[in-house]
Design a protein around this motif. Structure first.
Motif, PDB file in Angstrom:
ATOM      1  N   ALA A   1      -3.350  -4.497  -8.252  1.00  0.00           N
ATOM      2  CA  ALA A   1      -4.228  -4.994  -7.189  1.00  0.00           C
ATOM      3  C   ALA A   1      -4.895  -3.840  -6.446  1.00  0.00           C
ATOM      4  N   ALA A   2      -4.164  -2.732  -6.263  1.00  0.00           N
ATOM      5  CA  ALA A   2      -4.694  -1.605  -5.488  1.00  0.00           C
ATOM      6  C   ALA A   2      -5.602  -0.694  -6.305  1.00  0.00           C
ATOM      7  N   THR A   3      -5.307  -0.527  -7.595  1.00  0.00           N
ATOM      8  CA  THR A   3      -6.044   0.456  -8.404  1.00  0.00           C
ATOM      9  C   THR A   3      -6.944  -0.172  -9.466  1.00  0.00           C
ATOM     10  N   GLY A   4      -6.735  -1.460  -9.749  1.00  0.00           N
ATOM     11  CA  GLY A   4      -7.506  -2.099 -10.808  1.00  0.00           C
ATOM     12  C   GLY A   4      -7.012  -1.735 -12.198  1.00  0.00           C
ATOM     13  N   SER A   5      -5.856  -1.105 -12.288  1.00  0.00           N
ATOM     14  CA  SER A   5      -5.328  -0.655 -13.570  1.00  0.00           C
ATOM     15  C   SER A   5      -3.835  -0.944 -13.640  1.00  0.00           C
TER      16      SER A   5
ATOM     17  N   HIS B   1       7.342  -6.193  -8.773  1.00  0.00           N
ATOM     18  CA  HIS B   1       6.478  -6.111  -7.599  1.00  0.00           C
ATOM     19  C   HIS B   1       5.504  -4.943  -7.708  1.00  0.00           C
ATOM     20  N   LEU B   2       5.995  -3.801  -8.186  1.00  0.00           N
ATOM     21  CA  LEU B   2       5.125  -2.633  -8.271  1.00  0.00           C
ATOM     22  C   LEU B   2       3.990  -2.864  -9.261  1.00  0.00           C
ATOM     23  N   ALA B   3       4.295  -3.468 -10.396  1.00  0.00           N
ATOM     24  CA  ALA B   3       3.252  -3.718 -11.391  1.00  0.00           C
ATOM     25  C   ALA B   3       2.126  -4.562 -10.800  1.00  0.00           C
ATOM     26  N   ARG B   4       2.487  -5.566 -10.001  1.00  0.00           N
ATOM     27  CA  ARG B   4       1.475  -6.441  -9.400  1.00  0.00           C
ATOM     28  C   ARG B   4       0.681  -5.721  -8.326  1.00  0.00           C
TER      29      ARG B   4
ATOM     30  N   ASP C   1       0.818  -1.216   0.000  1.00  0.00           N
ATOM     31  CA  ASP C   1       0.000   0.000   0.000  1.00  0.00           C
ATOM     32  C   ASP C   1       0.850   1.262   0.000  1.00  0.00           C
ATOM     33  N   TRP C   2       1.838   1.342   0.877  1.00  0.00           N
ATOM     34  CA  TRP C   2       2.622   2.571   0.921  1.00  0.00           C
ATOM     35  C   TRP C   2       3.481   2.732  -0.317  1.00  0.00           C
ATOM     36  N   ARG C   3       3.879   1.600  -0.911  1.00  0.00           N
ATOM     37  CA  ARG C   3       4.644   1.696  -2.146  1.00  0.00           C
ATOM     38  C   ARG C   3       3.767   2.192  -3.295  1.00  0.00           C
ATOM     39  N   VAL C   4       2.526   1.758  -3.320  1.00  0.00           N
ATOM     40  CA  VAL C   4       1.603   2.248  -4.345  1.00  0.00           C
ATOM     41  C   VAL C   4       1.352   3.740  -4.149  1.00  0.00           C
ATOM     42  N   ARG C   5       1.213   4.170  -2.895  1.00  0.00           N
ATOM     43  CA  ARG C   5       1.011   5.603  -2.652  1.00  0.00           C
ATOM     44  C   ARG C   5       2.219   6.403  -3.125  1.00  0.00           C
ATOM     45  N   ARG C   6       3.419   5.891  -2.869  1.00  0.00           N
ATOM     46  CA  ARG C   6       4.618   6.578  -3.363  1.00  0.00           C
ATOM     47  C   ARG C   6       4.627   6.625  -4.891  1.00  0.00           C
ATOM     48  N   ALA C   7       4.226   5.531  -5.509  1.00  0.00           N
ATOM     49  CA  ALA C   7       4.185   5.496  -6.966  1.00  0.00           C
ATOM     50  C   ALA C   7       3.196   6.526  -7.502  1.00  0.00           C
TER      51      ALA C   7
END
Length: 289
Positions: A226-230, A219-222, A186-192
């Protein structure tokens, strides 16, 4: 762990006899991988094995008689459905074929697999070995996607190809790649997301987004999907299309100026993204304001 950046990541195709007839149809260069789609005439080669991995995907319908010498043994590829030639770095430098051969060849350094996965990979965990008839439907599907991106002129820069190569790298390791847990993701997706929105108008690639998120491209792509559906690249295109829509409706900038102001690398990718987001062309959207 391998860290390939800048010139260190650039991959050149192995040299070929200059007397051989070669028609270059298209080429692509991404952060960790290069592709060349060629139609090459009859050839016989005997040279030091190149220090890069090489995947050859046949195209067209012609299948010349081919010979490869692998570990001192003569092999003759037949190319069945979903089969490719895989040549491990440093393993094969002798062979040839007797007629014109159309193929898409993909080259990448051995360290590129670690760089794409973002973790050390032991030599015993690598499954990319020289094979004259590697049946791998998933690998073929990913190579076809890379080929299509290059044939289209890489309208989104390296972003799409880098994501595809990360998935391709995962096909050549034995150990499953595990995410660090949903909380860590989650925090990595927020950083992205923060990085994407802060740099939306600049050229963006998957590696730079992953570095900002302190994780690997794979890892980020997966976790991002999962978090955004995109996928990441579709998310970037959507955000650029939305920003373009606001500019088209509130400014007198030309459509070309709008396209490049919001970060699109080609006008055609701008038109496609706006059509996807708004269901109409940029010109129709502006007329309707």
């Amino acid at each position: 762990m391998a860290n390939l950046e800048g010139e260190d990541a650039v991959v050149a195709a192995p040299p070929m006899d200059p007397t051989v007839s070669v028609d270059l149809v298209s080429a692509g260069q991404w952060s960790l991988c290069r592709m060349e789609h060629t139609v090459m005439g009859p050839v016989s080669f005997d040279q030091p094995p190149p220090p890069v991995h090489h995947l050859a995907m046949p195209l067209g319908t012609a299948r010349p008689r081919m010979t490869m010498v692998v570990e001192g043994r003569v092999r003759r590829p037949a190319f069945g459905p979903d089969e490719i030639i895989a040549i491990e770095a440093g393993s094969c430098g002798r062979g040839g074929w007797d007629d014109a051969f159309e193929s898409a060849c993909f080259y990448f350094q051995p360290e590129a697999i670690e760089a794409a996965l973002g973790r050390p990979v032991g030599a015993g965990d690598i499954t990319l070995h020289t094979s004259t008839g590697l049946k791998a439907p998933i690998v073929v599907h990913l190579l076809q996607a890379l080929h299509a991106d290059a044939a289209a002129g890489q309208p989104h820069g390296v972003m799409v190809g880098d994501a595809i190569f990360s998935a391709l790298a995962a096909q050549f390791v034995t150990q499953p790649v595990r995410d660090g847990g949903s909380a860590g993701a989650d925090w990595r997706v927020r950083r992205a997301l923060d990085y994407i929105h802060a740099n939306l108008t600049d050229p963006i690639d998957l590696n730079s987004i992953a570095m900002a998120a302190a994780t690997s491209p794979y890892h980020l792509a997966r976790s991002f999907r999962a978090a955004t559906g995109s996928t990441i690249w579709r998310y970037v295109l959507k955000q650029r299309a939305r920003r373009a829509g606001r500019l088209m409706l509130t400014t007198e900038m030309s459509l070309t100026q709008v396209a490049y102001a919001v970060g699109f690398e080609t006008y055609s990718s701008f038109v496609a993204a706006v059509r996807e987001e708004y269901g109409m062309t940029p010109m129709a959207l502006r007329r309707g304001r």
